[in-house]
Design a protein around this motif. Structure first.
Motif, short mmCIF file in Angstrom:
data_model
loop_
_atom_site.label_atom_id
_atom_site.label_comp_id
_atom_site.label_asym_id
_atom_site.label_seq_id
_atom_site.Cartn_x
_atom_site.Cartn_y
_atom_site.Cartn_z
N ALA A 287 0.84 -1.20 0.00
CA ALA A 287 0.00 0.00 0.00
C ALA A 287 0.87 1.25 0.00
CB ALA A 287 -0.93 0.00 1.22
N LYS A 288 1.91 1.22 0.80
CA LYS A 288 2.82 2.37 0.90
C LYS A 288 3.57 2.59 -0.41
CE LYS A 288 6.43 4.24 3.91
NZ LYS A 288 7.24 3.99 5.13
N GLU A 289 3.97 1.50 -1.08
CA GLU A 289 4.71 1.62 -2.32
C GLU A 289 3.86 2.23 -3.43
OE1 GLU A 289 8.03 1.39 -4.80
OE2 GLU A 289 7.80 1.26 -2.63
N HIS A 290 2.61 1.81 -3.54
CA HIS A 290 1.72 2.40 -4.54
C HIS A 290 1.43 3.87 -4.22
CE1 HIS A 290 0.68 -0.85 -7.29
NE2 HIS A 290 0.67 -1.67 -6.26
N LEU A 291 1.26 4.16 -2.96
CA LEU A 291 1.05 5.55 -2.55
C LEU A 291 2.27 6.40 -2.87
CD1 LEU A 291 -0.78 7.63 -1.15
CD2 LEU A 291 0.19 6.88 1.04
N ARG A 292 3.45 5.85 -2.68
CA ARG A 292 4.69 6.57 -3.00
C ARG A 292 4.77 6.87 -4.49
NH1 ARG A 292 10.46 5.69 -3.76
NH2 ARG A 292 10.14 3.49 -4.24
N TYR A 293 4.31 5.91 -5.30
CA TYR A 293 4.29 6.11 -6.75
C TYR A 293 3.32 7.25 -7.09
CZ TYR A 293 4.56 4.75 -11.69
OH TYR A 293 4.78 4.72 -13.04
N ALA A 309 -3.36 10.85 3.84
CA ALA A 309 -3.93 11.11 5.17
C ALA A 309 -4.68 9.89 5.68
CB ALA A 309 -4.85 12.32 5.11
N HIS A 310 -5.41 9.23 4.79
CA HIS A 310 -6.16 8.03 5.19
C HIS A 310 -5.21 6.89 5.55
CE1 HIS A 310 -8.64 4.34 4.42
NE2 HIS A 310 -9.46 5.02 5.18
N PHE A 311 -4.12 6.77 4.78
CA PHE A 311 -3.09 5.77 5.08
C PHE A 311 -2.51 6.02 6.48
CE2 PHE A 311 1.34 4.46 5.27
CZ PHE A 311 1.30 3.15 4.80
N LEU A 312 -2.21 7.27 6.78
CA LEU A 312 -1.67 7.63 8.09
C LEU A 312 -2.69 7.33 9.19
CD1 LEU A 312 -0.01 11.01 7.09
CD2 LEU A 312 1.20 8.94 7.78
N TYR A 313 -3.95 7.63 8.90
CA TYR A 313 -5.03 7.35 9.87
C TYR A 313 -5.14 5.86 10.16
CZ TYR A 313 -9.88 6.52 11.34
OH TYR A 313 -11.00 6.06 11.98
N ARG A 314 -5.14 5.06 9.10
CA ARG A 314 -5.32 3.61 9.25
C ARG A 314 -4.11 2.94 9.89
NH1 ARG A 314 -9.79 1.08 6.62
NH2 ARG A 314 -8.81 -0.80 7.46
N THR A 315 -2.93 3.55 9.76
CA THR A 315 -1.72 2.96 10.33
C THR A 315 -1.36 3.56 11.69
OG1 THR A 315 -0.38 4.50 8.99
CG2 THR A 315 -0.75 2.27 8.11
N GLY A 316 -2.28 4.36 12.24
CA GLY A 316 -2.11 4.85 13.60
C GLY A 316 -1.32 6.14 13.75
#
Length: 376
Positions: A287-293, A309-316
């Motif tokens: 998920a992080k790699e695709h987001l980085r792309y 922001a949603h990724f950060l929310y879901r990962t705490g």
């Protein structure tokens, strides 16, 4: 997934300036820039910044060096467009943002009716000059596509797209009118069908239109688009949305999003969506790699920022998520997903008074009653 390390050169094409005294042709100017961006994205070794991020500097007095730093690019293309009657004059230049030195400049004088051929010609010229300057690039015979031969239909489509990208119910409804105008002129303009489907699905998901009725209109538009080009990236991105949000089919949605990226690896919306899928299944690294792309090609896009922001929310990482969501809402207070996610983030942070205050400040028309009731 394409490796980010495969990119040899990074470039941003900034909005070409409209040199006409009126605003009649402003959408053509924006469309020319976007088509050149899309065309250059077909060169595998180029990391090309997507339209949304490049256009965030439109009508701003930001230096080329500062723009390059924010977008993290090596080179910047700038240009201008002047339309006089049936004549079109386009000027473009490539600069090195480090010292703002001019690498090359060129001007094209053509007939307006040949707009799409000109866009291909300019894109090929830029790619060829980059190859001469910086080494091997794999360049196809043609880079730019021809969405329609009718310039009026194209202008209506561009107007609708600009309205929809404001991400609010009023502008989305207005965008539908322009997409429909475009299709009344050219019923083979696939981008107008996907524009309609995008607008109707947004209204359905966000609760700003009768759910079943809006989704049915979105589906009808998608079915018409499929008859034109079933491999289209935007079409498959929207089919993935439909499968996920209405059929609750993760597998079908994932299949469509993979198809979208196979057709267009730099489709930032699809990169964000597949990152979201991997996040849901718990595959945080992917998920992080695709987001980085997605961030590498569209870092200033509100959708990319929201997915981060949603990724950060879901990962705490709640504090970082809260800060990014707040920034998004400064840019666009009517960003519905950001409003809702910020409320949830504040609740998870046990900042209940702030969460209630924020919820009370969200305009009622921006939230579904059930969503508001659940938060209250």
């Amino acid at each position: 997934m394409n490796d980010l390390n495969s990119f040899r050169i990074s470039i941003a094409v900034l909005p070409f300036r409209n040199l006409n005294t009126d605003t009649e042709h402003v959408y053509f100017c924006e469309g020319i820039t976007e088509e050149i961006i899309n065309a250059l994205s077909n060169v595998d070794q180029l990391r090309v910044i997507s339209k949304t991020s490049s256009f965030s500097f439109q009508n701003k007095s930001t230096s080329t060096k500062e723009i390059a730093e924010k977008l993290r690019v090596d080179l910047v293309v700038e240009g201008s467009v002047r339309i006089s009657g049936e004549q079109l004059r386009i000027a473009a230049r490539l600069t090195d943002p480090n010292d703002e030195s001019l690498i090359w400049t060129q001007t094209w004088n053509r007939k307006l009716e040949n707009l799409f051929d000109i866009q291909d010609e300019i894109s090929l010229y830029i790619a060829d000059r980059l190859r001469e300057q910086f080494g091997h690039l794999t360049i196809k015979e043609h880079l730019a596509e021809t969405p329609t031969r009718n310039l009026t239909a194209y202008e209506h489509f561009l107007h609708g797209k600009k309205l929809f990208n404001k991400w609010n119910p009023v502008s989305s409804n207005e965008s539908i009118q322009y997409f429909e105008k475009a299709l009344r002129i050219d019923n083979q303009l696939i981008d107008a069908y996907t524009g309609l489907a995008d607008a109707y699905s947004f209204l359905a998901i966000a609760g700003f239109a009768p759910y079943e009725e809006a989704w049915q209109k979105a589906i009808d538009s998608l079915e018409k688009a499929k008859k034109i080009d079933s491999e289209n990236a935007s079409l498959n991105y929207l089919l993935a949305n439909h499968a996920f949000f209405t059929e609750a089919s993760f597998a079908k949605a994932f299949e469509h999003i993979q198809k979208a990226l196979a057709n267009k690896p730099n489709h930032s919306d699809s990169r964000n969506f597949i990152s979201f899928f991997h996040l849901l299944e718990g595959n945080i690294p992917l998920a992080k790699e695709h987001l980085r792309y997605a961030k590498s090609i569209d870092p200033l896009n509100q959708e990319t920022k929201f997915h981060e922001a949603h990724f950060l929310y879901r990962t705490g990482n709640l504090e970082d998520s809260k800060q990014l969501l707040a920034e998004l809402l400064v840019e666009n207070p009517m960003n519905v997903p950001a409003q809702i996610t910020l409320t949830y983030a504040l609740i998870k942070m046990k900042a209940y008074d702030l969460a209630q205050k924020h919820l009370d400040e969200i305009p009622k028309e921006l939230m579904m009653p059930d969503e508001r009731l659940g938060l209250e």
